[in-house]
Design a protein around this motif. Sequence first.
Motif, PDB file in Angstrom:
ATOM      1  N   ARG A  30      23.262 124.530  28.403  1.00 41.04           N
ATOM      2  CA  ARG A  30      22.689 125.871  28.505  1.00 41.04           C
ATOM      3  C   ARG A  30      21.195 125.817  28.213  1.00 41.04           C
ATOM      4  NH1 ARG A  30      25.481 130.007  24.820  1.00 41.04           N
ATOM      5  NH2 ARG A  30      23.648 131.062  25.583  1.00 41.04           N
ATOM      6  N   ILE A  31      20.456 126.612  28.938  1.00 41.40           N
ATOM      7  CA  ILE A  31      19.039 126.817  28.639  1.00 41.40           C
ATOM      8  C   ILE A  31      18.958 128.206  28.039  1.00 41.40           C
ATOM      9  CG2 ILE A  31      16.709 126.956  29.560  1.00 41.40           C
ATOM     10  CD1 ILE A  31      17.721 125.250  31.955  1.00 41.40           C
ATOM     11  N   ASP A  32      18.669 128.256  26.725  1.00 46.19           N
ATOM     12  CA  ASP A  32      18.705 129.533  26.027  1.00 46.19           C
ATOM     13  C   ASP A  32      17.752 129.503  24.841  1.00 46.19           C
ATOM     14  OD1 ASP A  32      19.658 132.151  25.602  1.00 46.19           O
ATOM     15  OD2 ASP A  32      21.090 131.436  24.110  1.00 46.19           O
ATOM     16  N   LYS A  33      17.049 130.597  24.616  1.00 43.05           N
ATOM     17  CA  LYS A  33      16.131 130.740  23.484  1.00 43.05           C
ATOM     18  C   LYS A  33      15.112 129.605  23.431  1.00 43.05           C
ATOM     19  CE  LYS A  33      19.563 133.323  20.973  1.00 43.05           C
ATOM     20  NZ  LYS A  33      20.689 133.211  20.087  1.00 43.05           N
ATOM     21  N   GLY A  34      14.603 129.223  24.594  1.00 49.79           N
ATOM     22  CA  GLY A  34      13.568 128.207  24.672  1.00 49.79           C
ATOM     23  C   GLY A  34      14.019 126.811  24.308  1.00 49.79           C
ATOM     24  N   ALA A  35      15.299 126.497  24.570  1.00 49.56           N
ATOM     25  CA  ALA A  35      15.815 125.172  24.233  1.00 49.56           C
ATOM     26  C   ALA A  35      16.955 124.777  25.178  1.00 49.56           C
ATOM     27  CB  ALA A  35      16.314 125.152  22.793  1.00 49.56           C
ATOM     28  N   PHE A  36      17.163 123.472  25.303  1.00 54.68           N
ATOM     29  CA  PHE A  36      18.332 122.941  25.994  1.00 54.68           C
ATOM     30  C   PHE A  36      19.436 122.806  24.952  1.00 54.68           C
ATOM     31  CE2 PHE A  36      14.751 121.146  28.477  1.00 54.68           C
ATOM     32  CZ  PHE A  36      15.057 121.699  29.716  1.00 54.68           C
ATOM     33  N   ASP A  37      20.630 123.298  25.258  1.00 51.33           N
ATOM     34  CA  ASP A  37      21.732 123.283  24.297  1.00 51.33           C
ATOM     35  C   ASP A  37      22.999 122.741  24.945  1.00 51.33           C
ATOM     36  OD1 ASP A  37      23.323 123.737  22.049  1.00 51.33           O
ATOM     37  OD2 ASP A  37      23.695 125.827  22.604  1.00 51.33           O
ATOM     38  N   PRO A  38      23.414 121.528  24.564  1.00 52.68           N
ATOM     39  CA  PRO A  38      22.843 120.653  23.541  1.00 52.68           C
ATOM     40  C   PRO A  38      21.621 119.908  24.079  1.00 52.68           C
ATOM     41  CG  PRO A  38      24.777 119.604  24.467  1.00 52.68           C
ATOM     42  CD  PRO A  38      24.664 120.970  25.107  1.00 52.68           C
ATOM     43  N   ALA A  39      20.757 119.474  23.164  1.00 48.15           N
ATOM     44  CA  ALA A  39      19.540 118.762  23.562  1.00 48.15           C
ATOM     45  C   ALA A  39      19.844 117.340  24.005  1.00 48.15           C
ATOM     46  CB  ALA A  39      18.535 118.753  22.413  1.00 48.15           C
ATOM     47  N   VAL A  40      20.837 116.719  23.393  1.00 47.89           N
ATOM     48  CA  VAL A  40      21.267 115.372  23.777  1.00 47.89           C
ATOM     49  C   VAL A  40      22.733 115.453  24.153  1.00 47.89           C
ATOM     50  CG1 VAL A  40      21.585 112.976  23.034  1.00 47.89           C
ATOM     51  CG2 VAL A  40      19.606 114.284  22.226  1.00 47.89           C
ATOM     52  N   ILE A  41      23.046 114.907  25.314  1.00 52.04           N
ATOM     53  CA  ILE A  41      24.421 114.947  25.790  1.00 52.04           C
ATOM     54  C   ILE A  41      24.844 113.542  26.191  1.00 52.04           C
ATOM     55  CG2 ILE A  41      23.803 115.561  28.157  1.00 52.04           C
ATOM     56  CD1 ILE A  41      26.242 117.499  28.006  1.00 52.04           C
ATOM     57  N   LYS A  42      26.059 113.153  25.820  1.00 50.08           N
ATOM     58  CA  LYS A  42      26.596 111.841  26.163  1.00 50.08           C
ATOM     59  C   LYS A  42      27.701 112.020  27.190  1.00 50.08           C
ATOM     60  CE  LYS A  42      25.424 109.690  21.809  1.00 50.08           C
ATOM     61  NZ  LYS A  42      25.878 108.934  20.649  1.00 50.08           N
ATOM     62  N   ILE A  43      27.588 111.252  28.285  1.00 51.24           N
ATOM     63  CA  ILE A  43      28.551 111.331  29.373  1.00 51.24           C
ATOM     64  C   ILE A  43      28.915 109.924  29.827  1.00 51.24           C
ATOM     65  CG2 ILE A  43      27.732 113.597  30.145  1.00 51.24           C
ATOM     66  CD1 ILE A  43      26.262 112.118  32.442  1.00 51.24           C
ATOM     67  N   ARG A  44      29.837 109.827  30.788  1.00 46.82           N
ATOM     68  CA  ARG A  44      30.225 108.549  31.386  1.00 46.82           C
ATOM     69  C   ARG A  44      29.635 108.444  32.787  1.00 46.82           C
ATOM     70  NH1 ARG A  44      36.105 109.964  29.944  1.00 46.82           N
ATOM     71  NH2 ARG A  44      35.780 110.934  31.922  1.00 46.82           N
ATOM     72  N   PRO A  45      29.492 107.224  33.296  1.00 48.88           N
ATOM     73  CA  PRO A  45      29.022 107.064  34.674  1.00 48.88           C
ATOM     74  C   PRO A  45      29.910 107.862  35.639  1.00 48.88           C
ATOM     75  CG  PRO A  45      29.019 104.946  33.566  1.00 48.88           C
ATOM     76  CD  PRO A  45      29.702 105.916  32.641  1.00 48.88           C
ATOM     77  N   GLY A  46      29.279 108.525  36.580  1.00 44.22           N
ATOM     78  CA  GLY A  46      29.995 109.342  37.561  1.00 44.22           C
ATOM     79  C   GLY A  46      30.087 110.807  37.185  1.00 44.22           C
ATOM     80  N   ASP A  47      29.768 111.133  35.927  1.00 45.92           N
ATOM     81  CA  ASP A  47      29.806 112.530  35.494  1.00 45.92           C
ATOM     82  C   ASP A  47      28.577 113.282  36.011  1.00 45.92           C
ATOM     83  OD1 ASP A  47      32.143 112.007  34.114  1.00 45.92           O
ATOM     84  OD2 ASP A  47      31.238 112.089  32.124  1.00 45.92           O
ATOM     85  N   THR A  48      28.712 114.591  36.075  1.00 42.00           N
ATOM     86  CA  THR A  48      27.638 115.476  36.518  1.00 42.00           C
ATOM     87  C   THR A  48      27.273 116.415  35.387  1.00 42.00           C
ATOM     88  OG1 THR A  48      28.383 115.385  38.818  1.00 42.00           O
ATOM     89  CG2 THR A  48      27.019 117.271  38.195  1.00 42.00           C
ATOM     90  N   VAL A  49      25.981 116.602  35.177  1.00 41.59           N
ATOM     91  CA  VAL A  49      25.507 117.583  34.193  1.00 41.59           C
ATOM     92  C   VAL A  49      25.025 118.805  34.965  1.00 41.59           C
ATOM     93  CG1 VAL A  49      23.871 118.046  32.330  1.00 41.59           C
ATOM     94  CG2 VAL A  49      24.858 115.750  32.588  1.00 41.59           C
TER      95      VAL A  49
END
Length: 107
Positions: A30-49
């Motif tokens: 989410r982009i909210d209140k002037g920030a990316f939430d969460p700021a750091v995200i962990k995913i696996r190869p092939g995933d989409t953000v």
Amino acid sequence: MSRIVLGLALLGLAATVPAGVALAEKVAVRIDKGAFDPAVIKIRPGDTVVWLNTEKRTSHDVVFEDGGRSERLMPDEVFERRFDAAGRHPYRCTPHPQMTGEVVVEP
């Protein structure tokens, strides 16, 4: 696409995939209140953000150090990017330099 509709679509897809087959996921930032939430995200190869601008009146963008970028995202607009290779992918918002984030792709 709302998170509820997206979730239902993914559940329907999961019902048609044989057991033991890993599905790529869509993960929301989410982009909210002037920030990316969460700021750091962990995913696996092939995933989409999927980035969703939930601000009421402010536009943002998502710009990666590797040159990938979104268009300006007006309120309620989304940007998606699939990550196939393991690694770290830092990003920022051009008009708001204090807004930074990172996608970490782990095998």
